[in-house]
Scaffold this active site. Structure first.
Site, PDB file in Angstrom:
ATOM      1  N   THR A 365       0.854  -1.195   0.000  1.00 23.91           N
ATOM      2  CA  THR A 365       0.000   0.000   0.000  1.00 23.91           C
ATOM      3  C   THR A 365       0.901   1.261   0.000  1.00 23.91           C
ATOM      4  O   THR A 365       2.116   1.154   0.167  1.00 23.91           O
ATOM      5  CB  THR A 365      -1.001  -0.013   1.186  1.00 23.91           C
ATOM      6  N   ASN A 385      -2.997  -4.256  -2.195  1.00 19.27           N
ATOM      7  CA  ASN A 385      -2.991  -5.143  -1.048  1.00 19.27           C
ATOM      8  C   ASN A 385      -1.599  -5.658  -0.747  1.00 19.27           C
ATOM      9  O   ASN A 385      -0.707  -4.880  -0.502  1.00 19.27           O
ATOM     10  CB  ASN A 385      -4.023  -6.268  -1.169  1.00 19.27           C
ATOM     11  N   GLY A 457      -1.527  -1.970   6.059  1.00 20.31           N
ATOM     12  CA  GLY A 457      -2.555  -2.990   6.314  1.00 20.31           C
ATOM     13  C   GLY A 457      -3.415  -2.622   7.504  1.00 20.31           C
ATOM     14  O   GLY A 457      -3.838  -1.469   7.661  1.00 20.31           O
TER      15      GLY A 457
HETATM   16  N1  GLY Z   1      -5.452  -3.687   1.450  1.00 20.40           N
HETATM   17  C1  GLY Z   1      -5.306  -2.924   2.596  1.00 20.40           C
HETATM   18  C2  GLY Z   1      -6.543  -2.190   2.969  1.00 20.40           C
HETATM   19  O1  GLY Z   1      -7.295  -1.799   2.107  1.00 20.40           O
HETATM   20  O2  GLY Z   1      -6.785  -1.991   4.113  1.00 20.40           O
END
Ligand code: GLY
Length: 562
Positions: A365, A385, A457
């Site tokens: 991210t 992700n 995350g």
């Molecule tokens: N993929 C990380 C989030 O959207 O929280």
């Protein structure tokens, strides 16, 4: 903790901070890569506004940080338009393909199939980032999309140099990248992690960006490119159809607004849990005077607030276009009072215990922050992700696909790659957006405006929370982005922290209160922030020293651009 009031005046009205006559003589961009920051500044210097710069930075990051975000992914762009005070979240989150089903990642025994929602074409949701860039240009920018995409197209053709960060993440995802010919050819060298300084050229991605530049939405979501994307995905066992791409829709959402002491906090709306989780935690914390507490008690209270807010994430949150989420109840201060009645200063409140703390680093991210000379601003957090997403590139497209499907609850009660447990509200359904933690955020008082966010995350929200608490204590963006970090997400019932966050004595005191603590073994997050002090009319920008980003403030003459 030092008590210098950053936001000096306590009793401000907390609405309507828009000041139409704003004339800054500076502009600032803070992002995770110097080339992306420069892309944003160059577009501003061509007469673009913060929204054009956001397009340029998003697209440049898609090129130079392929492990973090990209055209094959999605994101949230929180906007403030200064001339009319409009604040909106552009939701370019991925959606589940129309053929997706609730149990698609479970075997015949109802158990999750290992890595099925993480690796390869089946893990990919329908991307939203290209549509969001087109939307930003059409509705908020002053330049053509093709102008704002030029820096990224050049970067893709000229290449960028592999650094240690790239090497570390490529090593982490080497097996999946090596299993797909296109990804292997672009991101590895003969199947191995490229040497430091290797130039990564992405001609297919340059062509795809060019299609988007000239044709907008249709250049990506229909025609020749859509054919290649769908064919590649289907040949690799995925379930995309051309209808999925043609039907992708950007949504405009009203951001979540919370008030913490004298600060107005504006952050991401569902399908990100970020704004609501922040709001619940801040409403709990507002009942305490953190500045007068000893360090261990303060951390304990913040952790107990995080735990309760993340519990609500697990129990209630999902895509509000599909499920009913009690947003107003969860945002009430009285709700926070109720759920913190059992919060004791001397003792932990246990979460139900589950094992299996996940130790990924929080460098997947990406986030960037922009303020232009008119006071327009953007906080954007973008993602594919997991590092390098699904590791899958449909042949001839240069588009690395996300593995955002893992952000759904694959099976209620089973943790995802971030160890997050979800419930029914976040179950998979065709066309539904998966719950996110991305939290692009504005913090405002009468005198100051901050723009911040980070990758990481499930830990994104706790990092932003710590940043807000630090800002309230009068500290600078340099401090917000570099704070030592700790995190509690309800389950697993453990305080995760960076190796050097706590002194030995604080660790002991937290243990005595009943906390379990676990160092995640390395630093995490990569926060980028900009602060506008309206009194001095000056900008300050900061990039997390954990990453290799660039935060630049430039002086500029005023023009008539909005
Ligand atoms: N993929 C990380 C989030 O959207 O929280």
């Amino acid at each position: 903790m030092k008590k210098i009031l950053f936001f000096t005046s306590i009793l401000f009205a907390i609405t309507a901070y828009a000041t139409p006559a704003t004339q800054l003589h500076q502009q600032a961009v803070a992002s995770a890569h110097p080339a992306a920051t420069q892309a944003g500044l160059s577009v501003l210097n061509q007469g673009g506004n913060a929204f054009d710069a956001a397009i340029a930075v998003s697209a440049a990051l898609a090129v130079v940080e392929p492990f973090g975000s990209g055209l094959g992914g999605g994101g949230f762009w929180l906007l403030h338009r200064q001339h009319d005070g409009k604040q909106v979240m552009i939701d370019g989150r991925e959606v589940a393909p129309l053929a997706a089903t609730r149990d698609m990642y479970l075997d015949s025994q109802g158990e999750p199939i290992k890595n099925a929602s993480v690796d390869g074409a089946l893990a990919a949701g329908i991307p939203g980032l290209p549509a969001a860039l087109d939307h930003l240009a059409k509705h908020y920018g002053v330049l053509a999309l093709s102008d704002s995409l030029q820096p990224a197209i050049k970067l893709a053709k000229d290449g960028f140099l592999v650094n240690e960060h790239y090497q570390r993440l490529a090593k982490f995802r080497q097996a999946v990248l090596a299993s797909n010919d296109s990804a292997k050819a672009i991101f590895l060298s003969d199947g191995k992690v490229p040497a430091l300084g290797t130039n990564i050229i992405q001609n297919d991605l340059a062509n795809t960006l060019q299609l988007l530049a000239t044709q907008g939405f249709d250049g990506f979501y229909s025609g020749e490119l859509a054919d290649k994307l769908v064919k590649g995905v289907q040949q690799a066992g995925g379930i995309w159809t051309k209808e999925d791409l043609a039907r992708y829709t950007v949504k405009e959402r009203l951001p979540v607004v919370a008030h913490y002491k004298n600060i107005k906090v504006t952050s991401a709306a569902l399908p990100s849990s970020g704004g609501l989780v922040l709001s619940i935690a801040l409403n709990i914390l507002e009942q305490y005077d953190l500045s007068t507490m000893d360090e261990a008690t303060r951390i304990h209270v913040v952790v107990e607030a995080m735990k309760r807010a993340y519990r609500d994430r697990a129990l209630h949150m999902g895509d509000s276009d599909f499920v009913s989420v009690p947003v107003s109840e969860l945002s009430e201060k009285s709700y926070a009072h109720t759920i913190s009645k059992d919060l004791r200063l001397d003792e932990v409140t246990p979460s139900q215990h589950i094992s299996g703390l996940n130790e990924i680093e929080g460098h997947d991210t990406t986030h960037f922050s922009v303020i232009d000379k008119r006071g327009n601003r953007v906080a954007a957090t973008l993602s594919i992700n997991y590092p390098f997403g699904s590791g899958f590139v449909p042949q001839g497209t240069g588009v690395l696909l996300n593995d955002e499907m893992d952000d759904f609850s694959i099976k209620p009660g089973t943790p995802n790659v971030y160890g997050l447990v979800g419930g029914e509200a976040n179950a998979i359904a065709a066309g539904k957006r998966m719950l996110s933690s991305m939290s692009p955020t504005f913090i405002e008082t009468e005198e100051k405006v901050g723009v911040l966010g980070t990758p990481g995350g499930s830990r994104i929200i706790s990092m932003v929370l710590l940043g807000i608490l630090d800002a309230e204590q009068g500290h600078s963006p340099e401090s917000w982005v570099n704070l030592p970090r700790y995190h509690h997400q309800y389950l697993p019932d453990v305080i995760q922290h960076e190796p050097d966050t706590f002194k030995a004595e604080t660790l002991l005191e937290l243990t005595e209160k009943g906390h379990k603590l676990k160092s995640v073994g390395r630093h995490y997050g990569n926060m980028h922030a900009v602060l506008w002090d309206k009194k001095s009319n000056k900008l300050v920008a900061a990039s997390d020293r954990r990453g290799s980003g660039a935060a630049i403030v430039e002086s500029v003459p005023l023009s008539t651009a909005k």
